[in-house]
Design a protein around this motif. Sequence first.
Motif, short mmCIF file in Angstrom:
data_model
loop_
_atom_site.label_atom_id
_atom_site.label_comp_id
_atom_site.label_asym_id
_atom_site.label_seq_id
_atom_site.Cartn_x
_atom_site.Cartn_y
_atom_site.Cartn_z
N GLN B 143 0.82 -1.21 0.00
CA GLN B 143 0.00 0.00 0.00
C GLN B 143 0.85 1.26 0.00
O GLN B 143 0.38 2.34 0.31
N SER B 144 2.13 1.11 -0.37
CA SER B 144 3.02 2.26 -0.28
C SER B 144 2.58 3.38 -1.23
O SER B 144 2.93 4.54 -1.05
N GLY B 163 -1.99 -2.00 6.52
CA GLY B 163 -1.46 -1.85 5.18
C GLY B 163 -0.01 -2.30 5.16
O GLY B 163 0.64 -2.38 6.21
N ARG B 164 0.52 -2.60 3.99
CA ARG B 164 1.91 -3.06 3.92
C ARG B 164 2.77 -2.06 3.17
O ARG B 164 2.31 -1.40 2.25
N GLY B 165 3.99 -1.94 3.59
CA GLY B 165 4.91 -1.01 2.95
C GLY B 165 4.61 0.43 3.30
O GLY B 165 5.06 1.36 2.62
N ILE B 166 3.85 0.64 4.35
CA ILE B 166 3.49 2.00 4.75
C ILE B 166 3.05 1.99 6.20
O ILE B 166 2.41 1.06 6.67
N GLU B 167 3.44 3.03 6.90
CA GLU B 167 3.02 3.15 8.30
C GLU B 167 1.80 4.05 8.35
O GLU B 167 1.75 5.07 7.69
N ALA B 168 0.79 3.66 9.11
CA ALA B 168 -0.42 4.49 9.18
C ALA B 168 -1.26 4.08 10.38
O ALA B 168 -1.03 3.04 11.00
N ASP B 169 -2.23 4.92 10.71
CA ASP B 169 -3.17 4.56 11.76
C ASP B 169 -3.91 3.29 11.35
O ASP B 169 -4.32 3.16 10.19
#
Lengths: 348, 348
Positions: B143-144, B163-169
């Motif tokens: 999900q980057s 999500g993968r490849g991304i840091e998020a809430d």
Amino acid sequence: MAAVPNPPESPRRAPTIKDVAERAGLGFKTVSRVLNDEPNVRPETRDRVLAAVAELGYRRNSIASSIRRSDQRTSSIGLIVEDLANPFASSLTRVVQDYARERGHLVLVGSSDGDPGQEAELVGEFGTRRVDGMILVPNGPDQSYLEEERRRGTAVVFVDRPGRGIEADTVVSENAAGVAEAVRHLALAGHTRIAYLGDFESIYTSAERLQGFRDAMAAFGGADPRHIRTGLHDPEQAHRAAAELFALDPAPTALIAGNNLITVGAVHALQDLGIRDRTAFVAFDDLELADLLRPALTVVAQDTAALGEAAARHLFERLADPAAPYRRTRVPVRFEVRSSGAIPAPGH
Amino acid sequence: MAAVPNPPESPRRAPTIKDVAERAGLGFKTVSRVLNDEPNVRPETRDRVLAAVAELGYRRNSIASSIRRSDQRTSSIGLIVEDLANPFASSLTRVVQDYARERGHLVLVGSSDGDPGQEAELVGEFGTRRVDGMILVPNGPDQSYLEEERRRGTAVVFVDRPGRGIEADTVVSENAAGVAEAVRHLALAGHTRIAYLGDFESIYTSAERLQGFRDAMAAFGGADPRHIRTGLHDPEQAHRAAAELFALDPAPTALIAGNNLITVGAVHALQDLGIRDRTAFVAFDDLELADLLRPALTVVAQDTAALGEAAARHLFERLADPAAPYRRTRVPVRFEVRSSGAIPAPGH
DNA sequence: TTGTATGCGTTATCAC
DNA sequence: GTGATAACGCATACAA
């Protein structure tokens, strides 16, 4: 709840066609031409534009685009149902969304909870966002306020029940025919004391289904008025009403539930009374596990897919031709014979 | 399908603040002030504006408003689930919609069908419409690409799985703990040969639930590898897998289904084999009629309301403070004891 | 084939 | 308090 270190990047201004134009060393109109697939652009120039678009991560601002375009279209539609969490509504929503997306439109959703005030508020919010059209399951005695939206060019379609005080494209189920079929099915198994549980008669679908029940029962000597209970708006009320029905003498031997919430309450009541296995039962609306109940539930299933697709189709056809005559589509129901409807009348 | 005579009214241009201003005999900026509750307007002037608004049936064009305002906000958010018609998704949608609406936001919805391509397309469409934020049930390995949306100031929240490849809430259910509780419950009824049916292990929730199963089984001597079947993505596959399980020797005496689609297939299989009454069963995910099945279904119910509300809360908090550290919220599941999980192991 | 001027309906800035 | 003027990002008309 865990906190992650995180470094948020500075929120940048989104690139515009001017940025793209500058990057590509062209006028911004040329960029606009490329983005809208207009003719008269040299392939080479086109490539330069697309390259700049990719480099800058440009994404068109369709909000700005729609404000300026001649038709004022936003490529979005609104959908108002009673309760999005209800299987009927969610399955409808899914179909409408698919239909809309195939045509490049997005769907804004809202739940009215059957409240005319909420409905009008949502209509207002949708109007403010200039949706191209709305599909709604109308509530309350009057939808004439929608004329105002329509004057602005917004298409309006009613689904599940007709709007009141206004003429418009409408899609409804064959409610009466569905219940009539249920009655005939039960009569065939020898039942004459067939009871009916329905929602408020002020609701169009409830009234139609009840009418279907009464008309069909007339062929079998008519319904016992004490076996008809309406105004049931949630499972608990249906539960109580069903319990009361079977305390009567003579008690009914078969039962028809007018919608899925009533079904849940009614089956619970039959369960409590320990008469699930010997009471014939037909439910309006299918339920996910209906075939795994014992006895498996015989149902009058609405074709939500056809309902939603017809509504969406009406909407887009209306957008294409605002002057066409209004249409009312009736969608057939599917009578799903399982076992609960075939339980015979005592001594039959 | 019936045609109604109908006379459509000529679609008029919607009135603007300039029309209102002219009608009220004022400058249009004054009208704008009134509409936005800005100070420094004489009450008398204000009334004149409101009267003109009413007479003309003026409705703000929030599309034009958002293009100009400094924060570029559209008061709309996007929600992407796998399938809107699924009860899990629709109940989530309902909660998100309510939360958003209380804050003056509308929700655009989309179904990805578990396809990363569809997901990315929907994200693109949402981005084009400049939603303030999006909540998504992510699909696929990466999900980057959402970083780009975020750079434009769009808030991003993942729900149900990270999500993968991304840091998020992110908001997820306590999947492993839920399955572990199911295992302990079955073990208490004397079961040791407990089977597990799961979806693709590549799906986050499936992996977590399976892990919960394995870990919990370890305390009871470990699971028989032949009793674990994964990669089941629809009721039919689950049906077949369950049938195969009970053809084994020794056959399992208890069964855990990893999600609601698998449950439907598994119960059908038990039904076909005539062993519904003597096979202990626990399902992950609640179902509408679960308590009316016989035996009534014991389930690990996800708290979709809490899931949706937490996701919506994260989104709005992120909009309020883009620099806050990312958070991951785990929502407890509810173990709903009915009867299917209490069926004892043979000879117990 | 490409570019410039103008306007959409609104909010922002600043003068009156 | 009120209003003129600019600007948002884009599409339309028309000129080059």
